[in-house]
Scaffold this motif. Structure first.
Motif, PDB file in Angstrom:
ATOM      1  N   ARG A 210     -13.533  -5.898   0.789  1.00 27.91           N
ATOM      2  CA  ARG A 210     -12.599  -6.551   1.707  1.00 27.91           C
ATOM      3  C   ARG A 210     -12.470  -8.041   1.383  1.00 27.91           C
ATOM      4  NH1 ARG A 210     -14.054  -3.786   7.615  1.00 27.91           N
ATOM      5  NH2 ARG A 210     -13.312  -1.686   7.096  1.00 27.91           N
ATOM      6  N   ILE A 211     -13.570  -8.658   0.997  1.00 29.74           N
ATOM      7  CA  ILE A 211     -13.535 -10.067   0.592  1.00 29.74           C
ATOM      8  C   ILE A 211     -12.659 -10.239  -0.644  1.00 29.74           C
ATOM      9  CG2 ILE A 211     -14.921 -11.965  -0.367  1.00 29.74           C
ATOM     10  CD1 ILE A 211     -17.232 -10.972   1.414  1.00 29.74           C
ATOM     11  N   MET A 212     -12.838  -9.343  -1.624  1.00 32.11           N
ATOM     12  CA  MET A 212     -12.061  -9.448  -2.866  1.00 32.11           C
ATOM     13  C   MET A 212     -10.581  -9.140  -2.614  1.00 32.11           C
ATOM     14  SD  MET A 212     -14.297 -10.611  -4.798  1.00 32.11           S
ATOM     15  CE  MET A 212     -13.238 -10.758  -6.241  1.00 32.11           C
ATOM     16  N   ASN A 213     -10.298  -8.270  -1.662  1.00 29.30           N
ATOM     17  CA  ASN A 213      -8.905  -8.001  -1.293  1.00 29.30           C
ATOM     18  C   ASN A 213      -8.254  -9.254  -0.707  1.00 29.30           C
ATOM     19  OD1 ASN A 213      -9.166  -5.350  -2.137  1.00 29.30           O
ATOM     20  ND2 ASN A 213      -9.449  -4.529  -0.078  1.00 29.30           N
ATOM     21  N   GLN A 214      -9.042 -10.023   0.046  1.00 27.61           N
ATOM     22  CA  GLN A 214      -8.536 -11.277   0.601  1.00 27.61           C
ATOM     23  C   GLN A 214      -8.289 -12.297  -0.515  1.00 27.61           C
ATOM     24  OE1 GLN A 214     -11.544 -12.322   3.478  1.00 27.61           O
ATOM     25  NE2 GLN A 214     -10.716 -10.960   5.041  1.00 27.61           N
ATOM     26  N   TYR A 215      -9.184 -12.322  -1.495  1.00 29.63           N
ATOM     27  CA  TYR A 215      -8.990 -13.229  -2.635  1.00 29.63           C
ATOM     28  C   TYR A 215      -7.760 -12.841  -3.450  1.00 29.63           C
ATOM     29  CZ  TYR A 215     -13.403 -15.774  -2.085  1.00 29.63           C
ATOM     30  OH  TYR A 215     -14.407 -16.579  -1.619  1.00 29.63           O
ATOM     31  N   HIS A 216      -7.432 -11.568  -3.439  1.00 27.63           N
ATOM     32  CA  HIS A 216      -6.228 -11.121  -4.143  1.00 27.63           C
ATOM     33  C   HIS A 216      -4.982 -11.780  -3.560  1.00 27.63           C
ATOM     34  CE1 HIS A 216      -3.476  -8.465  -6.301  1.00 27.63           C
ATOM     35  NE2 HIS A 216      -2.844  -8.272  -5.156  1.00 27.63           N
ATOM     36  N   PHE A 224      -7.441  -8.795  -8.378  1.00 28.43           N
ATOM     37  CA  PHE A 224      -8.730  -8.536  -7.722  1.00 28.43           C
ATOM     38  C   PHE A 224      -8.703  -7.296  -6.833  1.00 28.43           C
ATOM     39  CE2 PHE A 224      -9.425 -13.297  -8.215  1.00 28.43           C
ATOM     40  CZ  PHE A 224     -10.345 -13.147  -9.242  1.00 28.43           C
ATOM     41  N   VAL A 225      -7.546  -6.958  -6.286  1.00 26.35           N
ATOM     42  CA  VAL A 225      -7.458  -5.802  -5.399  1.00 26.35           C
ATOM     43  C   VAL A 225      -7.770  -4.504  -6.126  1.00 26.35           C
ATOM     44  CG1 VAL A 225      -5.008  -5.276  -5.753  1.00 26.35           C
ATOM     45  CG2 VAL A 225      -6.073  -4.802  -3.536  1.00 26.35           C
ATOM     46  N   SER A 226      -7.585  -4.484  -7.440  1.00 25.74           N
ATOM     47  CA  SER A 226      -7.837  -3.255  -8.201  1.00 25.74           C
ATOM     48  C   SER A 226      -9.220  -3.221  -8.842  1.00 25.74           C
ATOM     49  CB  SER A 226      -6.763  -3.068  -9.283  1.00 25.74           C
ATOM     50  OG  SER A 226      -6.778  -4.153 -10.193  1.00 25.74           O
ATOM     51  N   ILE A 239      -7.786 -13.813 -17.180  1.00 21.08           N
ATOM     52  CA  ILE A 239      -8.532 -15.060 -17.409  1.00 21.08           C
ATOM     53  C   ILE A 239      -7.973 -15.796 -18.625  1.00 21.08           C
ATOM     54  CG2 ILE A 239     -10.775 -16.024 -18.045  1.00 21.08           C
ATOM     55  CD1 ILE A 239     -12.054 -13.747 -16.412  1.00 21.08           C
ATOM     56  N   GLU A 240      -7.704 -15.052 -19.701  1.00 21.32           N
ATOM     57  CA  GLU A 240      -7.166 -15.670 -20.907  1.00 21.32           C
ATOM     58  C   GLU A 240      -5.792 -16.298 -20.659  1.00 21.32           C
ATOM     59  OE1 GLU A 240      -7.178 -12.749 -23.978  1.00 21.32           O
ATOM     60  OE2 GLU A 240      -9.358 -12.575 -24.030  1.00 21.32           O
ATOM     61  N   LYS A 241      -5.038 -15.673 -19.779  1.00 16.83           N
ATOM     62  CA  LYS A 241      -3.676 -16.146 -19.512  1.00 16.83           C
ATOM     63  C   LYS A 241      -3.632 -17.273 -18.483  1.00 16.83           C
ATOM     64  CE  LYS A 241       0.936 -14.432 -18.267  1.00 16.83           C
ATOM     65  NZ  LYS A 241       1.736 -13.229 -17.902  1.00 16.83           N
ATOM     66  N   HIS A 242      -4.475 -17.170 -17.438  1.00 18.45           N
ATOM     67  CA  HIS A 242      -4.380 -18.108 -16.324  1.00 18.45           C
ATOM     68  C   HIS A 242      -5.594 -19.030 -16.172  1.00 18.45           C
ATOM     69  CE1 HIS A 242      -0.861 -15.875 -14.952  1.00 18.45           C
ATOM     70  NE2 HIS A 242      -1.562 -14.749 -15.028  1.00 18.45           N
ATOM     71  N   GLY A 243      -6.656 -18.792 -16.947  1.00 18.90           N
ATOM     72  CA  GLY A 243      -7.871 -19.579 -16.791  1.00 18.90           C
ATOM     73  C   GLY A 243      -8.753 -19.021 -15.690  1.00 18.90           C
ATOM     74  N   ILE A 244      -9.817 -19.733 -15.337  1.00 20.08           N
ATOM     75  CA  ILE A 244     -10.734 -19.256 -14.310  1.00 20.08           C
ATOM     76  C   ILE A 244     -10.361 -19.857 -12.956  1.00 20.08           C
ATOM     77  CG2 ILE A 244     -12.608 -18.901 -15.943  1.00 20.08           C
ATOM     78  CD1 ILE A 244     -13.905 -21.441 -14.840  1.00 20.08           C
ATOM     79  N   THR A 245     -10.770 -19.190 -11.905  1.00 23.58           N
ATOM     80  CA  THR A 245     -10.496 -19.635 -10.540  1.00 23.58           C
ATOM     81  C   THR A 245     -11.763 -20.234  -9.937  1.00 23.58           C
ATOM     82  OG1 THR A 245     -11.194 -17.591  -9.459  1.00 23.58           O
ATOM     83  CG2 THR A 245      -8.925 -17.665 -10.332  1.00 23.58           C
TER      84      THR A 245
END
Length: 256
Positions: A210-216, A224-226, A239-245
């Motif tokens: 549920r936490i990761m769904n919220q981060y999605h 992240f939802v998947s 990550i390669e396309k957008h970098g790290i969060t």
């Protein structure tokens, strides 16, 4: 019950509201009915009863550790497990669960062996039936500071502290908590062997998902939802396309 005066649909509607303990009373009457459709309902009910009996035996076997400890006088036995040790992003979540003895929860198992839909249903049942549930969450920045094993133990410690009832024994999935002065036992693959640990694995998994769904919702381009932050091909490509969060574990991504 006179099934002969009822149609097949009426019988099926009636049986939906009946408890399994009454199935044995109904099956002979259904099988003796002259209508083949009603006999099929009887056969279906018989198979359902057999499946339920097998499931009750399986769940009964999951009480082994708890019942052995009960013989030694322990009553508030908490099962502990975690979710999220392996992902590249997000927190590690731990749960502690104390169940009333001999509780039957249909379908309870290691959270990894249950579908997401089933986990959600069991999550609600466990929270309703448990004597106490505690959850501990340690964020990714702390994981980077102290490493994932220490973070997991910290989350477990928080879960124990957050129990509404004090535990007198801990059954823990493959980990020992040296900082907690409560008697405990580490059980390898405990989420497959102990009902309390299995319950904790479900609470921890659903909470983290549920936490990761919220981060999605915040970072939709990472999916992240998947994958819930695990190192899937899709995740690495994001990550390669957008970098790290800000929720990524930098210590897990040093090679990148």
């Amino acid at each position: 019950m006179d099934f002969k005066a009822m149609t097949g649909k009426e019988i099926e509607a009636f049986l939906k509201d009946q408890v399994s303990e009454h199935y044995k009373l109904y099956i002979p009457k259904l099988m003796e009915d002259e209508r083949s459709a009603v006999q099929k309902i009887g056969l279906k009910l018989q198979k359902k009863l057999e499946k339920l009996s097998t499931e009750k035996e399986r769940v009964e076997s999951l009480w082994f550790y708890e019942k052995e400890l009960a013989k030694e006088g322990y009553r508030m036995i908490a099962g502990l497990d975690e979710a999220g040790r392996g992902p590249l992003a997000g927190p590690v979540v731990a749960a502690a669960v104390i169940l009333p003895f001999d509780l039957f929860i249909d379908g309870i198992n290691d959270s990894k062996k249950i579908s997401e839909k089933k986990r959600e249903k069991l999550y609600d049942i466990i929270n309703e039936k448990a004597l106490a549930v505690g959850v501990g969450i340690v964020e990714n920045n702390v994981i980077d500071e102290i490493n994932i094993l220490r973070a997991t133990k910290r989350a477990m410690g928080e879960a124990v502290k957050n129990l509404e009832i004090k535990s007198d024994f801990l059954l823990i999935d493959a980990v020992k908590l040296t900082d907690i002065k409560i008697k405990q036992q580490s059980v390898i693959k405990g989420d497959q062997k102990s009902i309390s640990i299995a319950a904790a694995s479900i609470i921890a998994k659903v909470t983290r998902d549920r936490i990761m769904n919220q981060y999605h919702e915040v970072f939709p381009e990472y999916g992240f939802v998947s994958h819930k932050g695990y190192g899937t091909k899709e995740h690495y490509e994001s990550i390669e396309k957008h970098g790290i969060t800000p929720i990524h574990r930098k210590s897990f991504l040093q090679n990148l």
